[in-house]
Design a protein around this motif. Sequence first.
Motif, PDB file in Angstrom:
ATOM      1  N   ARG A 417     -14.159  80.304  14.698  1.00  0.00           N
ATOM      2  CA  ARG A 417     -14.399  80.597  13.284  1.00  0.00           C
ATOM      3  C   ARG A 417     -13.776  81.931  12.888  1.00  0.00           C
ATOM      4  N   THR A 418     -13.900  82.902  13.783  1.00  0.00           N
ATOM      5  CA  THR A 418     -13.263  84.191  13.531  1.00  0.00           C
ATOM      6  C   THR A 418     -11.750  84.049  13.495  1.00  0.00           C
ATOM      7  N   GLN A 419     -11.196  83.292  14.439  1.00  0.00           N
ATOM      8  CA  GLN A 419      -9.751  83.125  14.494  1.00  0.00           C
ATOM      9  C   GLN A 419      -9.229  82.401  13.264  1.00  0.00           C
ATOM     10  N   ALA A 420     -10.024  81.487  12.725  1.00  0.00           N
ATOM     11  CA  ALA A 420      -9.610  80.799  11.500  1.00  0.00           C
ATOM     12  C   ALA A 420      -9.449  81.790  10.355  1.00  0.00           C
ATOM     13  N   VAL A 421     -10.389  82.723  10.229  1.00  0.00           N
ATOM     14  CA  VAL A 421     -10.281  83.741   9.182  1.00  0.00           C
ATOM     15  C   VAL A 421      -9.030  84.589   9.394  1.00  0.00           C
ATOM     16  N   ILE A 422      -8.794  85.012  10.637  1.00  0.00           N
ATOM     17  CA  ILE A 422      -7.644  85.860  10.950  1.00  0.00           C
ATOM     18  C   ILE A 422      -6.334  85.142  10.628  1.00  0.00           C
ATOM     19  N   CYS A 423      -6.197  83.919  11.112  1.00  0.00           N
ATOM     20  CA  CYS A 423      -4.941  83.193  10.939  1.00  0.00           C
ATOM     21  C   CYS A 423      -4.694  82.801   9.489  1.00  0.00           C
ATOM     22  N   LEU A 424      -5.737  82.409   8.781  1.00  0.00           N
ATOM     23  CA  LEU A 424      -5.573  82.096   7.365  1.00  0.00           C
ATOM     24  C   LEU A 424      -5.261  83.357   6.573  1.00  0.00           C
ATOM     25  N   GLY A 425      -5.817  84.490   7.020  1.00  0.00           N
ATOM     26  CA  GLY A 425      -5.496  85.754   6.371  1.00  0.00           C
ATOM     27  C   GLY A 425      -4.034  86.121   6.536  1.00  0.00           C
ATOM     28  N   GLU A 426      -3.493  85.948   7.747  1.00  0.00           N
ATOM     29  CA  GLU A 426      -2.073  86.216   7.952  1.00  0.00           C
ATOM     30  C   GLU A 426      -1.215  85.293   7.100  1.00  0.00           C
ATOM     31  N   MET A 427      -1.588  84.032   7.066  1.00  0.00           N
ATOM     32  CA  MET A 427      -0.838  83.055   6.281  1.00  0.00           C
ATOM     33  C   MET A 427      -0.878  83.409   4.798  1.00  0.00           C
ATOM     34  N   SER A 428      -2.058  83.804   4.313  1.00  0.00           N
ATOM     35  CA  SER A 428      -2.207  84.193   2.911  1.00  0.00           C
ATOM     36  C   SER A 428      -1.309  85.373   2.569  1.00  0.00           C
ATOM     37  N   ASP A 429      -1.332  86.389   3.426  1.00  0.00           N
ATOM     38  CA  ASP A 429      -0.547  87.595   3.158  1.00  0.00           C
ATOM     39  C   ASP A 429       0.947  87.312   3.219  1.00  0.00           C
ATOM     40  N   ARG A 430       1.387  86.621   4.239  1.00  0.00           N
ATOM     41  CA  ARG A 430       2.826  86.433   4.434  1.00  0.00           C
ATOM     42  C   ARG A 430       3.434  85.447   3.446  1.00  0.00           C
ATOM     43  N   LEU A 431       2.625  84.486   2.966  1.00  0.00           N
ATOM     44  CA  LEU A 431       3.135  83.503   2.005  1.00  0.00           C
ATOM     45  C   LEU A 431       2.754  83.827   0.577  1.00  0.00           C
ATOM     46  N   GLY A 432       1.863  84.798   0.380  1.00  0.00           N
ATOM     47  CA  GLY A 432       1.452  85.172  -0.970  1.00  0.00           C
ATOM     48  C   GLY A 432       0.618  84.122  -1.664  1.00  0.00           C
ATOM     49  N   ILE A 433      -0.298  83.488  -0.917  1.00  0.00           N
ATOM     50  CA  ILE A 433      -1.108  82.410  -1.480  1.00  0.00           C
ATOM     51  C   ILE A 433      -2.571  82.576  -1.070  1.00  0.00           C
ATOM     52  N   ALA A 434      -3.441  81.825  -1.739  1.00  0.00           N
ATOM     53  CA  ALA A 434      -4.816  81.656  -1.274  1.00  0.00           C
ATOM     54  C   ALA A 434      -4.859  80.411  -0.397  1.00  0.00           C
ATOM     55  N   CYS A 435      -5.458  80.526   0.794  1.00  0.00           N
ATOM     56  CA  CYS A 435      -5.525  79.404   1.730  1.00  0.00           C
ATOM     57  C   CYS A 435      -6.900  78.750   1.658  1.00  0.00           C
ATOM     58  N   HIS A 436      -6.928  77.475   1.310  1.00  0.00           N
ATOM     59  CA  HIS A 436      -8.160  76.690   1.279  1.00  0.00           C
ATOM     60  C   HIS A 436      -8.210  75.859   2.559  1.00  0.00           C
ATOM     61  N   PHE A 437      -9.372  75.856   3.225  1.00  0.00           N
ATOM     62  CA  PHE A 437      -9.447  75.264   4.555  1.00  0.00           C
ATOM     63  C   PHE A 437     -10.532  74.197   4.617  1.00  0.00           C
ATOM     64  N   ASP A 438     -10.185  73.058   5.239  1.00  0.00           N
ATOM     65  CA  ASP A 438     -11.117  71.957   5.491  1.00  0.00           C
ATOM     66  C   ASP A 438     -11.323  71.886   7.003  1.00  0.00           C
ATOM     67  N   GLU A 439     -12.499  72.317   7.473  1.00  0.00           N
ATOM     68  CA  GLU A 439     -12.717  72.396   8.918  1.00  0.00           C
ATOM     69  C   GLU A 439     -12.723  71.035   9.591  1.00  0.00           C
ATOM     70  N   LYS A 440     -13.247  70.000   8.923  1.00  0.00           N
ATOM     71  CA  LYS A 440     -13.310  68.682   9.553  1.00  0.00           C
ATOM     72  C   LYS A 440     -11.920  68.097   9.762  1.00  0.00           C
ATOM     73  N   ALA A 441     -11.062  68.262   8.779  1.00  0.00           N
ATOM     74  CA  ALA A 441      -9.696  67.744   8.892  1.00  0.00           C
ATOM     75  C   ALA A 441      -8.765  68.761   9.536  1.00  0.00           C
ATOM     76  N   ARG A 442      -9.255  69.986   9.725  1.00  0.00           N
ATOM     77  CA  ARG A 442      -8.423  71.088  10.214  1.00  0.00           C
ATOM     78  C   ARG A 442      -7.176  71.205   9.347  1.00  0.00           C
ATOM     79  N   ALA A 443      -7.369  71.145   8.040  1.00  0.00           N
ATOM     80  CA  ALA A 443      -6.262  71.097   7.090  1.00  0.00           C
ATOM     81  C   ALA A 443      -6.311  72.297   6.154  1.00  0.00           C
ATOM     82  N   ILE A 444      -5.120  72.741   5.743  1.00  0.00           N
ATOM     83  CA  ILE A 444      -4.971  73.881   4.845  1.00  0.00           C
ATOM     84  C   ILE A 444      -4.273  73.408   3.578  1.00  0.00           C
ATOM     85  N   LYS A 445      -4.784  73.872   2.422  1.00  0.00           N
ATOM     86  CA  LYS A 445      -4.154  73.577   1.133  1.00  0.00           C
ATOM     87  C   LYS A 445      -4.026  74.859   0.332  1.00  0.00           C
ATOM     88  N   ASP A 446      -3.096  74.843  -0.625  1.00  0.00           N
ATOM     89  CA  ASP A 446      -2.997  75.971  -1.532  1.00  0.00           C
ATOM     90  C   ASP A 446      -3.915  75.745  -2.724  1.00  0.00           C
TER      91      ASP A 446
END
Length: 463
Positions: A417-446
Motif C-alpha cells: 500500500r505504501t509502495q502504491a502511493v510512492i509509485c503513483l506519486g512518481e507517475m503523477s509528478d513525471r507525467l503531470g497528471i492525477a493518478c486514479h487507482f483501482d486496487e482490485k483491477a490493479r489499474a491506473i486511470k487519469d
Amino acid sequence: CTNLNMEQDMTKQKSAAETRRSFFKKAATATAAVATVGVFKTPVYGQTTAPSTGRVIGANDRIVVGFVGLGGQGQFHLREVKKGGDKTNATIGAVCDLWDKRLEQSATEAGNNPKKYKDYRKLLEQKDIDAVLCATVDHWHAKVSMDAMNAGKHIYVEKPMTRYLDEAFEVQDTVKRTGKVFQVGAQACSDAKWHKAAELVQDGLLGKLVLGQGSYMRNNPKGEWNYSIDPDLKSSGIDWNTWMGTKIKTKVDFNPDHFFRWRKYYPYCAGLLGDLFPHRLHPLLLATANPQFPVRVCAIGTKSIHTDRNTPGTPERDVPECISLIAEFPSGYSLIVCSSSVNEQGLPDVIRGHDGTLNIGGNSVSYRPERHMSDEVDPENFRGLVPVEDVGVHEANWFDCIRSGKAPNANIDLAIRTQAVICLGEMSDRLGIACHFDEKARAIKDGAGRKLDPISYGTLKRS
C-alpha cells in the motif's frame, strides 16, 4: 414538575457523558503498556500467507543471515546484526557484493569468516542460510526478494520495497505464495508511538479519519546523495554489467558517480520518493490501523536550488529537490506528505479525525478531542513510548516473526500500500497528471477515465 423533569434530564445527560468519558478514558489508557514493549509481537493488522517452505525455525534456533548489497546501508545492517546477535540469536553466514573491496571489507567486519559471493544466486544456494537482508540499489530489490523467497529464504529488503509498481505486485504475490516472512526496512514501523497512535485510532477516539500529514526533510548545500567517490573503485574490480542489470533501458558505461550517487538518477531510484518518503509513509499508514490502497494520488516536484552545482564534477540530478504529495483513500481520508533536500523545516506528524486529533513526535503521542467531544473525553498525553525509531529493534522484530510466523511490523500488506502511493506519486509528478487507482483491477486511470500503463523500466526517457 417541569423543573424536576429538567433536573432529571440534566442528570441523565451528565451520567451519559460521564459514562462515555469513562469509556474513552479506559480505551485510551488500557493499551499504554503494549506500546512500551521492546519488540512488537502483534501488529495492528496482519497478512495472510501460504504455509511457509524451508527450514522450520524453533524459538531457540539460531537464524543464519546472508547479506546482499553491502554499501553504506548494507554495512550498517551487518554491524547491527552482529552487535545484536546475542539477543536475537542470529549470525552472519554469507556476504555478497559486486565490488571486490566492499566484499572483502564486509567479510572482515562480520568477523566469523562468512562465505563470500559476487553472485547472490550462489548465496541463495547455501543450505544453511535461513534469511536474506537485501540492501542493493533499488532496481535490484524486487529480483533479489523474489529469488530469495523462492529459494525458501525469509527476506528483509531495504526501502523502497521495489523500484516500480508492477514489480511490487509481483513481490506481493510471491510473499503470499511462499509464506516467507517479509519485512521492509522502514524502521519507524517498529517505533512505539506509531503503534500507540494506531491503537487510539482503532479504539475510536478520533472518529472517522479526515486528514493526516507528515514530512521528511533535509538540507544539504552540496546536494543530497553526493557521497564521496572512493578512488579505489575501478572497472576491473566490479561487475558493472550486473550492477546495471537487464531491466534498465538508459544504460551507461562504468561510472563511479552513478555507482556512489545513484539515488540522484531516475533509472535507479525515485529520489526523495524512494529514499525519504518511505520513512514517513509507512508509519503514517500503519497509524490509521487499517491501511488502504490509495484511490487518487497527486504529486508536484521542483528543482530550483540546483545544489549539485556546489559539488564539482557531478552532473545535475534527475530527481526533484523538493516534492509534495497528497493521497486520497477509499474511506475519504487524505494524507499530505512532503520531502525536501534543500530545507529541513518539516510538517509536524498529525492525524486528524472528526472527533479528535493526534500529534505524534519524539517518544510521545498527544490526543486532543474536537470541541463537540470535549464534554465526553479529556485530552491525553502519552509519553515515554519506547522503542523509538531503531534499526536494531526493527531487525529483531523480523527475527522474532521468523520464529513465530507472525506478520512483522513492516509486512507486505503495509508495504504494498505504501509502495502504491510512492509509485503513483512518481507517475503523477513525471507525467503531470492525477493518478486514479483501482486496487482490485490493479489499474491506473487519469482524471478523464483513460487507462494508463504504470511507468516501469523503459516507459519514460530516463528509466
